[in-house]
Scaffold this motif. Structure first.
Motif, PDB file in Angstrom:
ATOM      1  N   GLY A  28      31.854   9.650  -3.871  1.00  0.00           N
ATOM      2  CA  GLY A  28      30.879   8.609  -4.129  1.00  0.00           C
ATOM      3  C   GLY A  28      31.292   7.314  -3.461  1.00  0.00           C
ATOM      4  O   GLY A  28      32.387   7.188  -2.900  1.00  0.00           O
ATOM      5  N   ASN A  29      30.413   6.341  -3.527  1.00  0.00           N
ATOM      6  CA  ASN A  29      30.701   5.021  -2.966  1.00  0.00           C
ATOM      7  C   ASN A  29      31.617   4.235  -3.900  1.00  0.00           C
ATOM      8  O   ASN A  29      31.677   4.508  -5.103  1.00  0.00           O
ATOM      9  N   ALA A  30      32.284   3.253  -3.345  1.00  0.00           N
ATOM     10  CA  ALA A  30      33.105   2.357  -4.164  1.00  0.00           C
ATOM     11  C   ALA A  30      32.180   1.601  -5.121  1.00  0.00           C
ATOM     12  O   ALA A  30      31.067   1.218  -4.752  1.00  0.00           O
ATOM     13  N   HIS A  31      32.646   1.416  -6.360  1.00  0.00           N
ATOM     14  CA  HIS A  31      31.811   0.789  -7.390  1.00  0.00           C
ATOM     15  C   HIS A  31      32.696   0.229  -8.501  1.00  0.00           C
ATOM     16  O   HIS A  31      33.904   0.415  -8.497  1.00  0.00           O
TER      17      HIS A  31
ATOM     18  N   SER B  96      37.845  -1.243  -1.700  1.00  0.00           N
ATOM     19  CA  SER B  96      36.469  -1.195  -1.207  1.00  0.00           C
ATOM     20  C   SER B  96      36.228  -0.140  -0.127  1.00  0.00           C
ATOM     21  O   SER B  96      35.083   0.182   0.175  1.00  0.00           O
TER      22      SER B  96
ATOM     23  N   VAL C 214      36.415   3.700   0.934  1.00  0.00           N
ATOM     24  CA  VAL C 214      36.584   5.053   0.414  1.00  0.00           C
ATOM     25  C   VAL C 214      37.303   5.874   1.478  1.00  0.00           C
ATOM     26  O   VAL C 214      36.783   6.089   2.566  1.00  0.00           O
TER      27      VAL C 214
ATOM     28  N   TRP D 259      36.743   4.392  -6.716  1.00  0.00           N
ATOM     29  CA  TRP D 259      35.871   5.446  -6.213  1.00  0.00           C
ATOM     30  C   TRP D 259      36.505   6.786  -6.541  1.00  0.00           C
ATOM     31  O   TRP D 259      37.694   6.876  -6.838  1.00  0.00           O
TER      32      TRP D 259
ATOM     33  N   GLU E  48      27.446  -0.388  -7.510  1.00  0.00           N
ATOM     34  CA  GLU E  48      28.014  -0.073  -6.204  1.00  0.00           C
ATOM     35  C   GLU E  48      28.245  -1.348  -5.417  1.00  0.00           C
ATOM     36  O   GLU E  48      27.504  -2.317  -5.552  1.00  0.00           O
TER      37      GLU E  48
ATOM     38  N   LYS F  28      29.107  -0.913   1.378  1.00  0.00           N
ATOM     39  CA  LYS F  28      30.070  -0.096   2.121  1.00  0.00           C
ATOM     40  C   LYS F  28      30.852  -0.974   3.088  1.00  0.00           C
ATOM     41  O   LYS F  28      30.308  -1.871   3.723  1.00  0.00           O
TER      42      LYS F  28
END
Length: 168
Positions: free
Chosen positions: A17-20, A41, A43, A66, A88, A91
């Motif tokens: 998944g995306n950084a969050h 930040s 991944v 993440w 989120e 990116k």
């Protein structure tokens, strides 16, 4: 404050998944397979930590992290006080620039401190993995019952308890 939530997230193999981040602490037990965790930040699965079944983790509030899976599938039991929001972050391209150790606490299965319960009940081990059950507020306890005829005496608790049986 919000209300207690408990959910299970299942992950297919080979996905990240995306950084969050989340507005509140989240308390997580890996209940199946293995996942991979990282902070920061960017991944980058090459810099992730493998977290197998039995791992306990805390995602600390407002700290970027993440997760995902490599060859194995995985599942998390996630608990916290809502809202259970996933925020989120944009990116970020570029090389991994290091993680933030304060973003997550990870206790691998061999790092969890199991003890005989205060009741002295044979065949039972407990581990306080978050908070303090003797004080007001959220806490999490893991319990292992050995095979056989091990039962506690009848008793009650001054507050609600939420119990999840993972095997057996």
């Amino acid at each position: 404050p919000g209300s207690l939530y408990i959910n299970i997230n299942k992950f297919k193999a080979n996905r990240f998944g995306n950084a969050h981040h989340h507005p509140n602490d989240r308390f997580i037990t890996v209940i199946a397979g293995a996942a991979w965790r990282g902070t920061g930040s960017v991944v980058d699965p090459a810099h992730a930590t493998r977290v197998p079944k039995g791992t306990f983790m805390v995602d600390h509030a407002n700290k970027v992290h993440w997760d995902g899976t490599k060859e194995e599938t995985g599942a998390y039991l996630i608990t916290g006080i809502g809202p259970a929001t996933n925020i989120e972050i944009p990116k970020v391209a570029g090389p991994w620039a290091g993680g933030d150790p304060s973003a997550a606490t990870i206790k691998l299965p061999n790092q969890i401190e199991w003890k005989a319960p205060f009741s002295g009940l044979a065949g039972v081990e407990t581990a306080v993995v978050a908070g303090d059950p003797t004080k007001p507020g959220f806490y999490a306890v893991m319990v292992k019952w050995a095979a056989g005829n091990h039962f506690s005496r009848p008793h009650f608790h001054p507050n609600d308890r939420y119990i999840t049986v993972l095997s057996g």
